[in-house]
Design an enzyme around this catalytic site. Sequence first.
Site, short mmCIF file in Angstrom:
data_model
loop_
_atom_site.label_atom_id
_atom_site.label_comp_id
_atom_site.label_asym_id
_atom_site.label_seq_id
_atom_site.Cartn_x
_atom_site.Cartn_y
_atom_site.Cartn_z
N LYS A 128 0.66 -1.13 0.00
CA LYS A 128 0.02 -0.05 0.18
C LYS A 128 0.83 1.11 -0.12
O LYS A 128 2.08 1.33 0.24
CB LYS A 128 -0.87 -0.03 1.34
N ASP A 168 -6.72 4.65 -4.71
CA ASP A 168 -7.63 4.33 -3.60
C ASP A 168 -8.11 5.88 -3.50
O ASP A 168 -8.21 6.69 -4.31
CB ASP A 168 -6.62 4.20 -2.35
#
Length: 447
Positions: A128, A168
């Site tokens: 991430k 995201d």
Amino acid sequence: MALHESLDPIYDQVVARNPGEVEFHQAVREVLESVGVVMGKHPEYAQAKIIERICEPERQVIFRVPWQDDQGQVQINRGFRVEFNSALGPYKGGLRFHPSVYQGIIKFLGFEQVFKNALTGLPIGGGKGGADFDPKGRSDQEIMAFCQSFMTELHRHLGEYTDVPAGDIGVGGREIGYLFGQYKRLTNRYESGVLTGKSGVFGGSHIRTEATGYGNTFFVKEMLSARGQSFDGKRTVVSGSGNVAIYTMQKVQELGGHVVACSDSEGYVLDENGVDVDLVKQIKEQERGKLAEYAERRRAAKYVPNRQVWEIPCEVALPSATQNEITGKEADTLVQNGCLAVGEGANMPTTPEGVRVFREAGVAFGPGKAANAGGVATSALEMQQNASRDSWSREFTEQRLEEIMISVHDRCYATAEEYGMPGDYTAGANIAGFTRVADAMLALGLI
């Protein structure tokens, strides 16, 4: 839920080694609460210290992102990439641009991503990234300047066989385009598989934008089906009004559900006639406006400021905004109002206390690492298309997504049954994801 006694010192060590990272602590504990039962069946995991290794990222990168705004002022942000686990494949996980981003948020998201990606059955590891940059109110030129500076540092850590980011919160098709353009410029290579969530005009998947919302809806459909029910006529509430929420609402309506509310950071809209998804898309995606404008244009609807959407009675709740938005209090309200099923479109939107309330009430609860795996699954399908220099139709891609989400549901359901916790999708998801990663780590040796 209490930890197995053998896992208490491991959790304490994680907290001590990662001070102040409360979201990461929460994510680790939630997994450890489930996998204690696994350790008795697999002593080889303890011997190889799989849990200790799986809780420690393989690599963490923090870097400065300098850029210039439209007024000529130099701005400084901080960028992150946590490459958590590559036992199953290249690191895969999105980039988040939001002022709340710090190392603990990125590590929690990366840790969750490891197990989410494992549940898809596809060959992808977990990672991430992101930055504490706020894209709200910024011009296209400022967004491009930031993305180019961000990629100037990040590109050296990426590769289609190494680390493949996606979008995201705060990172959509526009941002992915700017990021890929800078990657291409710096490397002099057209590695279209190095970023996913791209536009269809240069290698993107037809339904990547819709995938997380669609996937969550498919997962909840399967949970309802396992109880002999369906979306048909179910009163549904969705939090958020961004990408995930919009396409969750769209697919719920296609499956016969009745979506009556959605929200933004300032309040929620209640539309008893059914939310007009096209109007929400126009306001939020095209005009980049506020949800309050919905009620100004649709007379039957009302906008309720500074309140949470969970106070509205519903049968299906789909949290699709951000982490920890449903506490024990909100969960109690949902249960008392007759909620039957909850599907986490966002990452960890329900607190541990909220999960406990749902479990004890017998609510069908789809945890984010399973229910919202559709986004990363479609990213992996995009990687497949790019690697084969192919282009898939929208219909074929959506069919593959639905097949993957059905398999994720079935894997969680069967694993929960196998370990004596029937209907507990949280335990099923944690155990199924953990064992797949653990087995791969054992096979690869001590690395």
